[in-house]
Design a protein around this motif. Structure first.
Motif, short mmCIF file in Angstrom:
data_model
loop_
_atom_site.label_atom_id
_atom_site.label_comp_id
_atom_site.label_asym_id
_atom_site.label_seq_id
_atom_site.Cartn_x
_atom_site.Cartn_y
_atom_site.Cartn_z
N GLN A 81 -76.49 -75.73 -37.99
CA GLN A 81 -77.74 -75.26 -37.44
C GLN A 81 -78.55 -74.50 -38.50
OE1 GLN A 81 -76.73 -72.94 -33.94
NE2 GLN A 81 -76.74 -74.75 -32.65
N ALA B 61 -73.99 -71.68 -38.48
CA ALA B 61 -73.11 -72.12 -37.40
C ALA B 61 -72.95 -73.63 -37.46
CB ALA B 61 -73.68 -71.70 -36.04
N LEU C 184 -71.78 -77.22 -35.86
CA LEU C 184 -71.75 -77.86 -34.55
C LEU C 184 -71.01 -79.19 -34.66
CD1 LEU C 184 -72.73 -78.12 -31.58
CD2 LEU C 184 -74.82 -79.16 -32.49
N THR D 32 -69.61 -69.70 -38.93
CA THR D 32 -68.88 -69.75 -37.67
C THR D 32 -69.12 -71.10 -37.02
OG1 THR D 32 -68.48 -68.57 -35.58
CG2 THR D 32 -70.77 -68.68 -36.36
N THR D 33 -68.70 -71.25 -35.76
CA THR D 33 -68.91 -72.48 -35.02
C THR D 33 -69.66 -72.17 -33.74
OG1 THR D 33 -66.71 -72.24 -34.01
CG2 THR D 33 -66.88 -73.65 -35.96
N VAL D 34 -70.33 -73.18 -33.21
CA VAL D 34 -71.16 -73.00 -32.02
C VAL D 34 -70.30 -72.87 -30.76
CG1 VAL D 34 -72.91 -74.11 -30.57
CG2 VAL D 34 -73.13 -74.15 -33.06
N ALA D 35 -69.17 -73.57 -30.74
CA ALA D 35 -68.31 -73.56 -29.54
C ALA D 35 -66.86 -73.71 -29.96
CB ALA D 35 -68.71 -74.70 -28.60
N ARG E 27 -75.13 -64.50 -33.59
CA ARG E 27 -75.92 -64.69 -32.38
C ARG E 27 -75.29 -65.70 -31.42
NH1 ARG E 27 -81.92 -65.47 -33.95
NH2 ARG E 27 -80.98 -67.22 -35.06
N VAL E 28 -74.66 -66.76 -31.96
CA VAL E 28 -74.11 -67.80 -31.09
C VAL E 28 -72.96 -67.28 -30.25
CG1 VAL E 28 -74.83 -69.73 -32.55
CG2 VAL E 28 -72.62 -68.64 -32.95
N TRP E 29 -72.24 -66.26 -30.72
CA TRP E 29 -71.14 -65.72 -29.92
C TRP E 29 -71.64 -65.06 -28.65
CZ3 TRP E 29 -67.74 -62.66 -33.93
CH2 TRP E 29 -67.24 -63.56 -34.88
N LEU F 8 -73.64 -66.04 -26.63
CA LEU F 8 -73.85 -67.03 -25.58
C LEU F 8 -72.54 -67.47 -24.95
CD1 LEU F 8 -76.50 -69.28 -27.37
CD2 LEU F 8 -76.90 -67.34 -25.85
N GLU F 9 -71.42 -67.06 -25.56
CA GLU F 9 -70.11 -67.52 -25.10
C GLU F 9 -69.59 -66.60 -24.00
OE1 GLU F 9 -68.26 -70.21 -26.21
OE2 GLU F 9 -70.11 -70.79 -27.20
#
Length: 293
Positions: free
Chosen positions: A45, A59, A61, A88-91, A285-287, A289-290
């Motif tokens: 991303q 991040a 994906l 990091t990773t998105v999911a 930031r993506v974390w 959303l988890e």
């Protein structure tokens, strides 16, 4: 540093062969993603800078949603002098039941003098009967450092599934000028005996490792990490350990909850960042959303 050519495609019937190449460089007090190349199902991303321009957050994906037997994922990350990247990773990664073939992920990392990579992927969920191997090799130049973690859940325990068939291997090596700083080999063959054994998973489905490698750490850092876990007395159920490495620091977790492992690792990450990298931890930031148990 030179970017390697992308590897050839495999027969589609044998699974995906995804590649991702990222090069980070520091220019005018800012770390920038200077080069990116991706082949499905891997992509990165747009970089973001929640803690200023010095640290580039990126991040990864996996667009296919999960890993199956025969998949080959190849990642190459390069940091040029004085660059600082957090990847990091998105999911969470999902490794599905094998079709008879092994799935494999290979990560090659080169970190130049004065540079730092923080490798902080979300957890991997290994389904029962999955066959998976991951290999990571980090080449550190003098004055470079690497901080990373790995969290793995064996079986979809929320559904009562245990990892009693299959195979999981994880191999991480950190080298500096031809000298190994840390080599970590883990192997969990799926079986009821190993799942329940105190020398295996002890009936707990989640394991995790946190490592900081590249410079010596003081003994008090180990004591502070242990004290962090002790401060959760009565709130956490897992088992942990912390120790110094030849040129770094290592923590282990074994328990029931990826959120519990992540909470402790984030606290240690904040400790290491403050103590050795001279900046507080900044949650990607993506974390945020988890939401998972």
């Amino acid at each position: 540093m030179q970017v390697t050519n992308s590897p050839p495609d495999l027969n589609p019937s044998c699974g995906w062969h995804g590649t991702l190449q990222l090069v980070f460089a520091r220019q005018r007090e800012a770390t920038q993603l200077m080069h990116e190349y991706g082949k499905a199902p891997l992509k990165v991303q747009r970089p973001f800078y929640p803690e200023g321009s010095e640290v580039c957050h990126s991040a990864i994906l996996h667009t296919a949603g999960g890993i199956v037997g025969g998949d080959r994922l190849s990642l190459n990350l390069q940091l040029q002098p004085d660059a600082h990247a957090l990847v990091t990773t998105v999911a969470a990664a999902k490794v599905y039941r094998s079709n008879g073939l092994e799935a494999k992920q290979t990560i090659q990392v080169e970190i130049a003098p004065g540079a730092c990579l923080e490798w902080l992927p979300l957890e991997t969920i290994v389904f029962n009967q999955a066959t998976y191997r991951q290999e990571m090799r980090i080449e550190l130049a003098p004055g470079a450092s690497w901080l990373g973690w790995e969290m793995t859940r064996f079986g979809r325990s929320a559904r009562g599934e245990q990892f009693v068939a299959g195979n999981w291997r994880s191999h991480t090596e950190v080298w500096q000028q031809g000298r190994p700083l840390w080599c970590d080999r883990q192997w969990v063959p799926g079986s009821k005996e190993l799942f329940d054994s105190p020398h295996g998973l002890a009936g707990w489905p989640v394991v995790g490792s946190f490592a900081f490698v590249g410079r010596p750490v003081e003994p008090d850092l180990v004591e502070k990490a242990r004290a962090l876990w002790d401060s959760y007395s009565g709130k956490m159920t897992g088992e942990t350990g912390a120790t110094r490495l030849m040129s770094g620091f290592l923590c282990r977790y074994r328990g029931r909850s990826t959120m519990e492992a992540r909470q402790w690792f984030i606290a240690i990450w904040h400790l290491v960042r403050t103590h050795d990298l001279h900046r507080p931890a900044c949650i990607p930031r993506v974390w945020q959303l988890e939401q998972r148990c």
